[in-house]
Design a protein around this motif. Structure first.
Motif, PDB file in Angstrom:
ATOM      1  N   VAL A 292      64.556 -20.789  18.990  1.00 41.24           N
ATOM      2  CA  VAL A 292      63.809 -21.617  19.935  1.00 41.24           C
ATOM      3  C   VAL A 292      63.885 -20.963  21.307  1.00 41.24           C
ATOM      4  CG1 VAL A 292      63.557 -23.909  20.946  1.00 41.24           C
ATOM      5  CG2 VAL A 292      64.444 -23.660  18.610  1.00 41.24           C
ATOM      6  N   GLY A 293      62.738 -20.767  21.938  1.00 42.08           N
ATOM      7  CA  GLY A 293      62.701 -20.090  23.226  1.00 42.08           C
ATOM      8  C   GLY A 293      62.928 -21.033  24.384  1.00 42.08           C
ATOM      9  N   GLU A 294      63.202 -20.441  25.540  1.00 37.52           N
ATOM     10  CA  GLU A 294      63.387 -21.234  26.752  1.00 37.52           C
ATOM     11  C   GLU A 294      62.122 -21.991  27.122  1.00 37.52           C
ATOM     12  OE1 GLU A 294      66.651 -18.254  28.893  1.00 37.52           O
ATOM     13  OE2 GLU A 294      64.613 -18.395  29.668  1.00 37.52           O
ATOM     14  N   ASP A 295      60.968 -21.480  26.657  1.00 39.62           N
ATOM     15  CA  ASP A 295      59.695 -22.141  26.939  1.00 39.62           C
ATOM     16  C   ASP A 295      59.337 -23.190  25.897  1.00 39.62           C
ATOM     17  OD1 ASP A 295      59.195 -20.511  24.803  1.00 39.62           O
ATOM     18  OD2 ASP A 295      57.605 -19.324  25.743  1.00 39.62           O
ATOM     19  N   GLY A 296      60.249 -23.435  24.950  1.00 36.31           N
ATOM     20  CA  GLY A 296      60.018 -24.456  23.935  1.00 36.31           C
ATOM     21  C   GLY A 296      59.389 -23.946  22.657  1.00 36.31           C
ATOM     22  N   ARG A 297      58.951 -22.687  22.645  1.00 36.34           N
ATOM     23  CA  ARG A 297      58.353 -22.140  21.429  1.00 36.34           C
ATOM     24  C   ARG A 297      59.383 -22.055  20.319  1.00 36.34           C
ATOM     25  NH1 ARG A 297      55.622 -16.658  21.615  1.00 36.34           N
ATOM     26  NH2 ARG A 297      57.248 -16.158  23.124  1.00 36.34           N
ATOM     27  N   ARG A 298      58.922 -22.271  19.108  1.00 36.39           N
ATOM     28  CA  ARG A 298      59.771 -22.170  17.927  1.00 36.39           C
ATOM     29  C   ARG A 298      59.158 -21.116  17.001  1.00 36.39           C
ATOM     30  NH1 ARG A 298      62.861 -26.802  17.207  1.00 36.39           N
ATOM     31  NH2 ARG A 298      62.874 -26.530  14.955  1.00 36.39           N
ATOM     32  N   LEU A 299      59.929 -20.103  16.677  1.00 36.53           N
ATOM     33  CA  LEU A 299      59.428 -19.060  15.789  1.00 36.53           C
ATOM     34  C   LEU A 299      59.568 -19.494  14.335  1.00 36.53           C
ATOM     35  CD1 LEU A 299      60.851 -15.842  17.514  1.00 36.53           C
ATOM     36  CD2 LEU A 299      58.703 -17.060  17.938  1.00 36.53           C
ATOM     37  N   ASP A 300      58.818 -18.840  13.470  1.00 36.85           N
ATOM     38  CA  ASP A 300      58.935 -19.137  12.043  1.00 36.85           C
ATOM     39  C   ASP A 300      60.346 -18.810  11.559  1.00 36.85           C
ATOM     40  OD1 ASP A 300      56.292 -19.925  11.949  1.00 36.85           O
ATOM     41  OD2 ASP A 300      55.556 -17.950  11.311  1.00 36.85           O
ATOM     42  N   PRO A 301      60.832 -19.523  10.554  1.00 41.33           N
ATOM     43  CA  PRO A 301      62.212 -19.312  10.078  1.00 41.33           C
ATOM     44  C   PRO A 301      62.464 -17.875   9.615  1.00 41.33           C
ATOM     45  CG  PRO A 301      61.324 -21.346   9.189  1.00 41.33           C
ATOM     46  CD  PRO A 301      60.174 -20.619   9.824  1.00 41.33           C
ATOM     47  N   VAL A 302      63.683 -17.416   9.832  1.00 44.94           N
ATOM     48  CA  VAL A 302      64.117 -16.097   9.354  1.00 44.94           C
ATOM     49  C   VAL A 302      65.393 -16.268   8.542  1.00 44.94           C
ATOM     50  CG1 VAL A 302      63.072 -14.816  11.256  1.00 44.94           C
ATOM     51  CG2 VAL A 302      65.421 -15.667  11.480  1.00 44.94           C
ATOM     52  N   ALA A 435      54.771  -9.666  31.330  1.00 48.71           N
ATOM     53  CA  ALA A 435      53.829 -10.037  30.274  1.00 48.71           C
ATOM     54  C   ALA A 435      54.031 -11.477  29.842  1.00 48.71           C
ATOM     55  CB  ALA A 435      54.010  -9.125  29.072  1.00 48.71           C
ATOM     56  N   ALA A 436      52.949 -12.111  29.454  1.00 47.04           N
ATOM     57  CA  ALA A 436      53.041 -13.453  28.912  1.00 47.04           C
ATOM     58  C   ALA A 436      53.546 -13.373  27.487  1.00 47.04           C
ATOM     59  CB  ALA A 436      51.655 -14.105  28.938  1.00 47.04           C
ATOM     60  N   PRO A 437      54.203 -14.455  26.983  1.00 44.32           N
ATOM     61  CA  PRO A 437      54.677 -14.444  25.607  1.00 44.32           C
ATOM     62  C   PRO A 437      53.519 -14.167  24.652  1.00 44.32           C
ATOM     63  CG  PRO A 437      55.582 -16.305  26.809  1.00 44.32           C
ATOM     64  CD  PRO A 437      54.544 -15.674  27.691  1.00 44.32           C
ATOM     65  N   ALA A 438      53.780 -13.343  23.670  1.00 45.18           N
ATOM     66  CA  ALA A 438      52.711 -12.991  22.727  1.00 45.18           C
ATOM     67  C   ALA A 438      53.297 -12.394  21.473  1.00 45.18           C
ATOM     68  CB  ALA A 438      51.749 -11.991  23.364  1.00 45.18           C
ATOM     69  N   THR A 439      52.567 -12.459  20.380  1.00 49.60           N
ATOM     70  CA  THR A 439      52.898 -11.714  19.174  1.00 49.60           C
ATOM     71  C   THR A 439      51.872 -10.604  19.060  1.00 49.60           C
ATOM     72  OG1 THR A 439      53.758 -13.681  18.088  1.00 49.60           O
ATOM     73  CG2 THR A 439      53.176 -11.828  16.680  1.00 49.60           C
ATOM     74  N   LEU A 440      52.328  -9.365  19.096  1.00 48.34           N
ATOM     75  CA  LEU A 440      51.421  -8.232  19.158  1.00 48.34           C
ATOM     76  C   LEU A 440      51.493  -7.395  17.901  1.00 48.34           C
ATOM     77  CD1 LEU A 440      52.171  -6.941  22.772  1.00 48.34           C
ATOM     78  CD2 LEU A 440      50.410  -8.558  22.070  1.00 48.34           C
ATOM     79  N   THR A 441      50.415  -6.759  17.578  1.00 51.63           N
ATOM     80  CA  THR A 441      50.412  -5.700  16.581  1.00 51.63           C
ATOM     81  C   THR A 441      50.219  -4.401  17.335  1.00 51.63           C
ATOM     82  OG1 THR A 441      49.454  -7.133  14.896  1.00 51.63           O
ATOM     83  CG2 THR A 441      49.268  -4.760  14.551  1.00 51.63           C
TER      84      THR A 441
END
Length: 451
Positions: A292-302, A435-441
């Motif tokens: 869980v990020g400081e900005d409240g985002r939750r990543l998919d489980p690992v 940079a803003a939070p992002a998921t990049l390829t």
């Protein structure tokens, strides 16, 4: 200092590369060293990452004074153009060097405290005339105290990895989830370790060469085992410097690590999540971990988390000494501006020695990785030059102590080597600036801000 104190040994804490180099330079100066190593052998910490290959060649990893000690034994230097693993370094150089030093090296001797004899850090009276007293916990559980004329702390930072939390503290839930968290590069040649990551989803947190190495290892595993995937988490964005110097790096193996990390993402074996500062580690319903990020985002489980966010010095056993440390880096005050990753010019380190490594407490020196505190720019050859200068100063040869010469390979990335040529990037050296939070390829157009 009294004649009696001058007859005492110089205690060197740690039988790693820089500690043993310090002992070698002291012997060359006819000063008796006593190396105290907490582990059972020379290079105990190095052996723990023995499966990792260094990005410096043998020619840059053997100290000149140490080589002089080894030469009469018939020791032959390895091919200077080749790259050793940590295990190679320990077995082919560090242990033979410690064996030559003989009873000047003690194993199973953990230093638990250092002070002036009869003086805590408050007392001024006759302070510099008193020898140092070193408290030791031996492997058999017995305690002991010895005295020394000077102390060179080369204990490194390996035992104190930085936590997941973006604020430098353990994230909420991090300690409770330790069974699924590792703070080391995995040795995937070990069947048990391999089974831990094969066919699973692993978060890799960090932006230095250790993170690059872990990503490359997991990408290789993914080629063999379907379902293996990495999520690369960076606290900042991705810019041109994120992957290091590449082909422009004068340490080619270091540049190759960044390219391998880029390939892992380009080939679809890893996703890059940028601008993510972890605040908490939670458990999903199936037992996996959710970051869980400081900005409240939750990543998919690992399934697993590999934390490679840097290392920090353990200063607890030096609390009775008067150290002059930079408030940010925890490096010696005069050295800190030369290595500050917030300002340090890419791939350059100004020559430094005893002057920059001195403290208000006379004849105490932090050297090697420990001297750099939390900065990630250290190379082994830097440490060798440090202890050469210090040994000269302790011998009263001020001219030699001040004659410091150091030329390091240049690189195109801010921040140089970390764990003896395995860099652990800090927030300051992470890729990108804002940079803003992002998921990049990687390979697609980048949306991150540049420096």
């Amino acid at each position: 200092m009294s004649t009696h104190t001058e007859a005492l040994p110089v205690v060197v804490i740690g039988a790693g590369p820089v500690g043993l180099a310090a002992a070698s330079h002291l012997v060359e100066r006819d000063i008796a060293p006593l190396v105290l190593e907490a582990g059972p052998s020379a290079g105990s910490a190095v052996r723990e990452w023995g499966h990792v290959r260094l990005f410096s060649t043998w020619s840059e990893l053997v100290d000149p004074a140490a080589e002089k000690l080894l030469a009469p034994t018939g020791w032959t230097a390895p091919d200077g153009a080749t790259y050793p693993s940590g295990a190679d370094w320990a077995e082919k150089y560090l242990q033979p060097l410690a064996d030559v030093l003989g009873d000047k090296v003690r194993y199973g001797a953990q230093v638990t405290g250092v002070s002036r004899l009869g003086r805590d850090r408050i007392v001024d009276a006759d302070r510099e005339q008193q020898p140092f007293t070193i408290s030791i916990l031996n492997a058999d559980g017995t305690e002991q105290r010895i005295t020394a004329r000077a102390v060179i702390d080369a204990s490194g930072t390996w035992s104190t990895p930085s936590p997941i939390g973006g604020d430098g503290l353990p994230a909420l839930g991090e300690k409770a989830a330790t069974a699924r968290i590792s703070y080391r590069i995995p040795d995937l040649k070990d069947p048990a370790v391999r089974a831990r990551y094969a066919g699973r989803r692993t978060a890799v947190i960090g932006s230095g060469a250790s993170a690059f190495t872990a990503l490359a290892y997991l990408a290789d595993l993914a080629e063999e085992t379907p379902g293996t995937h990495a999520v690369w988490i960076l606290r900042r964005g991705i810019s041109g410097s994120t992957f290091g110097g590449g082909t422009a790096d004068q340490l080619p193996a270091r540049g190759a690590l960044g390219l391998a990390a880029k390939a892992a993402v380009d080939d679809g074996h890893a996703d890059a999540v940028t601008g993510f500062r972890t605040d908490a580690v939670e458990r999903a319903g199936d037992g996996r971990l959710v970051l869980v990020g400081e900005d409240g985002r939750r990543l998919d489980p690992v399934d697993e988390v590999i934390v490679l966010t840097g290392l920090r010095p353990d200063l607890s056993f030096l609390s009775e000494l008067r150290l002059g440390l930079d408030e940010r880096l925890q490096a010696p005050t005069e050295l800190a501006p030369l290595i500050d990753p917030n300002q340090h010019s890419c791939g350059t380190v100004y020559p430094h020695g005893v002057k920059e490594l001195s403290h208000p407490e006379k004849d105490v020196y932090l050297v090697g990785m420990k001297s750099y505190g939390r900065a990630p720019t250290f190379l082994a050859m830097t440490g060798y030059e440090q202890v050469r200068s210090i040994a000269a100063a302790l011998a009263g040869d001020q001219a030699a102590a001040e004659r410091v010469e150091l030329t390091l390979p240049e690189t195109g990335v801010c921040g140089g080597a970390g764990l003896f040529d395995q860099p652990e990037a800090t927030e300051a050296t992470g890729g990108g600036c804002c940079a803003a939070p992002a998921t990049l390829t990687i390979g697609a157009p980048a949306s991150s801000g540049g420096c």
